[in-house]
Design an enzyme around this catalytic site. Structure first.
Site, PDB file in Angstrom:
ATOM      1  CB  CYS B 153      39.153  67.107  58.394  1.00 53.30           C
ATOM      2  SG  CYS B 153      40.214  68.753  58.336  1.00 53.30           S
ATOM      3  CG  HIS B 242      41.357  68.793  53.395  1.00 47.35           C
ATOM      4  ND1 HIS B 242      40.652  69.707  53.037  1.00 47.35           N
ATOM      5  CD2 HIS B 242      41.531  68.804  54.922  1.00 47.35           C
ATOM      6  CE1 HIS B 242      40.474  70.424  54.081  1.00 47.35           C
ATOM      7  NE2 HIS B 242      40.680  69.866  55.179  1.00 47.35           N
TER       8      HIS B 242
END
Lengths: 352, 352, 352, 352
Positions: B153, B242
């Site tokens: 990710c 994130h």
């Protein structure tokens, strides 16, 4: 006999930390306190806000200051040699100048005077020799007193471990990303809706401060250090403690193990509020952590932690060669604690 | 007619996201699901855990899959051409190989096969041409099926905006600091006592992945990109999303305004799950913010956001010259969404 | 043809929720918006604050309202029959009266008029018949328009499940403890330092509202309900969603299973914004949970959840005999959503 | 000479708190420690987990115990009279019995023996006379040692302020709603995804404990108190500290001011770990607050707060007549601290 001290902005987050850390201080005695709430006692003025702006406060205002009356900054007795200023930026500037002119030595946490050429910007373990600027300042300004500044919290926290690096290897480039606590925004400060389940990747003025202030601290008394620095300063959801990721390009190759030893051996000041080891190096792969390490640091004061910076994950990487994490308590090491430590240094060096 | 697909590891956080994002999909029809709870219905098997491992789930399991029975991965019907794997690392490896051998095309989010030379590691907007490795893989391994991997990710989220930079200016050095969400740790995953009022500045294996995977994605089909990269990957207290601070030394000078335009113009895939604008550039000084921007990104699917990466604070700094922030949803763009997008690409390119 | 509506206080948290929930509304068309920022467009006026005061907003202001100009509340066109007021308390009172006098029907979320005898205080599923007060109000005040109020969020969330209880068993005593979200405090609202790792067990005025408003809603048009009620209203660290622990002494014995059935069967309004099942009953021992259930509730509007109240842990205890948990979304069901639902009810009943 | 003590389950959250609170204890000397990690030193065994399961720990394991070797519970020296048990439920039962049989007095925080008729369940300020059960226990079981239990944290925190109420007014009904900290779930304990932006309104077994344990504590040595009690026990997002909303129907009318005085005057034990004022009453409308008040309570031990319970918002309401809030530190007052206080009481009463 103790040295009388005053606290400016005594009701704010910084002011409260001064009140807490000067409680039972062996050399300093709080004799005068100033804020906007003229004529009220400290308890009345702070009351409901006590302890809300940072962690680790007792639930009640300390007895020693509870009934002390708030006065105006300009009403501080002339016989108080040392003044700690927790005034907000822009407000601080003219008041601090006025007090220095009247003969007080003002140790300030405000940004207003930090970058003036004849004002020492001090991290006591890093550049105590910059205090020599006081003479220059007095001469130039014809003041009896003086202004001495403590740096921005973020800057302080990475400048400390950068000192042995620059001294031993030279520094060319620095990249810093910070994850800063909400108490850095004062009280009431950061809205809960802004930081819950969120990161705010901008703190006004902070990045410029890391760049300019660190170069002044790590430079000589006459000239800033010459490295280049870029940073992103971010607010994350922690109460206290700034965690900083630091990447450093050194002039000479800096072996991680050697850096680790140099940091571990970096000497303290021996002052009351100063920790024995200003830099604590941890070997665990997942440290420092904000909540676990922000109160690290033992000195002669048994009640207060938070004066050490904790460094971890020191390593040699493929870009700059050296990188590490640095964590410090923003309202202690990066706040009132650093100012008090400067005060203690001034006391030892006979400025007060 | 729809393409039949299977989901492996269907009860976990990733698996649940596959279930949600494939609900009402115009091309794919979930025909088989696998996990450890053999013989149970999806509702029975997931029940109490549904929606707990990430944000944005409905409070109930979708009807379409509620009564579907869980089977073993190796019992998947041979006539299902496409398999999405949300299996955990180490478990994934041999099962995915076995299925590829049997003729399925497996799109995997696990790390196990990512770095194998003949396995395409794909961000559909960045390196769709790497799918050519499938032929090489089939030849070399004598398989009818194939394995195609989606990256980690964190890597995905900065590789996307790095693509127009590397294409237009060349890249020499990259320094990344990440502030990653707790959902990246799976469920139950990160203990609340570890992350409340805290930052954990280490995520096992993550930094190595940012280094190695991004070079494979941004390189040619035969050779990784040649920049150097260092990163610190930190866990902060956000649920999803994130946020990454990226400093880039380019070969040619990269004017911030020009970079901004290139990112804004970076084209989407035109696929159902792919957003019109894969990179959203925001001009506000304090954006992207995790909670506000992680669900950004409109495509043809009106129900799902989170497939775009949001970039902000693009600037020219004094160290590397270029820096910016990149934010993406780790369990959508950096998770099941990316795998589904790869599946749609494979469908369009007639691999399934 | 659509009914033209205006929104007052359109830039605040409540106002933004009105903007979001009226986007694409089949009956209502936002034709006028008011706030302090006269002459600015909605985008200019709200800009940086958009979506920050509650969860579930898109990252950008909706297109339909982006360029609409903010006007003063008293400049609203006379041909706009329906006005939604998201004005702050004390400010709301006189403005709403003025608009009602001019002929508008004002649906208000402010507390100012709620307890006036001739003002209907409505939860549409609970006491729609109280709308008859409009005639009384008009006669008494010689107004062409009218004021209709939605209750305080906390009150709304437990009054809904209390309705079938009072109707079937009678209610003598109610004890409520609430755990309320930070979005209830508006934006910027609750300081992060006040709520991180904390509970604040007091919300000004809230407990009195639960007592007085619920009795008005659950009473007849002429007389409040006669039970006694005590509550503690606490702020906990959640973004949206109030969770309430309710203990009820009924007149007739109330078997938990029977209560469960009555709540499950409690009918919706059939209106566009109203959920099919206003009360969702969950059987899991650990539900409702704030984050998992606050967006529950499907109606005809496919884009918005959060209009149902979720009830769980219905049981017979040894003190009052009946207790249960009730959870609702404070800025949707307990906020703009309830006001819009009242507007739809007024529309169906031919008041507009 | 000091009394030798052992700690069982010394590596867990409770065990760590015992280690911290017995550091420098004037009467007790930790001589033996037990856990699963046989043969390891305490540092090796706890290492990476030290201080993670609750707040207020130093960053390092205390020196005094760092090198002490972990042994098995059944290898504890017979000459150690006092054993503190931080063992998990179900594990604790048989081990504690075995040790009591061998002659040790075991003070346990586990639930296993709490409800046995001949086992004293003690809050030292509330029912010290229940220690007389020890003789009964020894006679009945033919043991030289004994088992004494500390109650569940939640129960302890409301039983303390309930004591002066029951003594002065009698109690008929109690309704309690709790907002409990994550450290109550142990470490790793509550997943971050379960509690971030959430309330979990159920804690297994907790409600039953509040009902049964409080009646045992507040009853006579022969008979439980006879009030009825209902509670909902909820987990909220705080690190330490349980906040409890308590509604009490007294037999005689209980004036709020009088209750306040009785609580303020409620006497401490005079023991080392016991606070001077076991119940601190605050007058501010918004206190107690979890983060601000959980560490309240000064005793003879200058390093440890958290042994007092803070009560606030005492009032007369329209339902039961009396209600108040009670807050206590779950791992100190409601945890190891209470067990140590029981140990000190046993020492003073010459049981050890």
């Amino acid at each position: 006999m103790k040295v009388k001290v005053a606290i400016l902005g005594v009701c704010g987050v910084l002011g409260q930390r001064f009140v807490q850390m000067l409680n039972g201080h062996p050399r300093f005695e709080v004799s005068s306190i100033s804020d906007l709430y003229l004529g009220k006692t400290y308890l009345e003025a702070t009351g409901n806000k006590w302890g809300k702006g940072s962690g680790g406060f007792d639930e009640n205002v300390p007895d020693y200051i509870s009934d002390m009356e708030i006065c105006s900054a300009t009403d501080i007795d002339r016989d108080i040699p040392l003044v700690f200023s927790g005034l907000p930026p822009n407000v601080a500037g003219p008041i601090e100048s006025e007090l220095a002119k009247r003969g007080h030595i003002v140790v300030s946490k405000a940004k207003d005077h930090r970058l003036e050429e004849d004002v020492p910007l001090i991290v006591p373990e890093v550049n105590p020799e910059h205090l020599d600027l006081i003479e220059r300042q007095r001469k130039k300004r014809s003041w009896d007193g003086a202004i001495v500044c403590a740096p921005n919290c973020t800057t302080s926290i990475f400048s400390l471990p950068l000192k042995p690096v620059i001294d031993n290897f030279g520094v060319e480039n620095v990249i810093v990303t910070t994850m800063q606590a909400i108490s850095g925004g004062g009280y009431p400060g950061v809205p809960s809706l802004d930081i819950t389940d969120n990161v705010v990747p901008y703190i006004g003025g902070e990045e410029e401060k890391t760049r300019v202030e660190s170069k002044k601290i790590l430079g000589s008394i006459d000239k800033p250090a010459e490295y280049r620095l870029a940073s992103y300063c971010c607010r994350v959801h922690t109460i206290d403690g700034h965690l900083e990721c630091v990447f450093v390009k050194t002039n000479k190759e800096a072996d991680a193990e050697k850096v680790k030893r140099l940091m571990k051996d970096f000497p303290g000041t021996g002052l009351y509020t100063g920790p024995v080891r200003p830099i604590i190096v941890r070997d665990e792969i997942d440290r420092p952590q904000t909540r676990l390490d922000r109160l690290a640091g033992e000195g002669k004061n048994p009640y207060i932690g938070g004066m050490s910076v904790t460094v971890g994950r020191i390593r040699n990487d493929e870009v700059f060669g050296l990188s590490f994490l640095s964590l410090g308590h923003n309202t202690v090491r990066g706040g009132a604690g650093e100012a008090i430590l400067i005060g203690e240094l001034l006391d030892r060096e006979d400025y007060v």
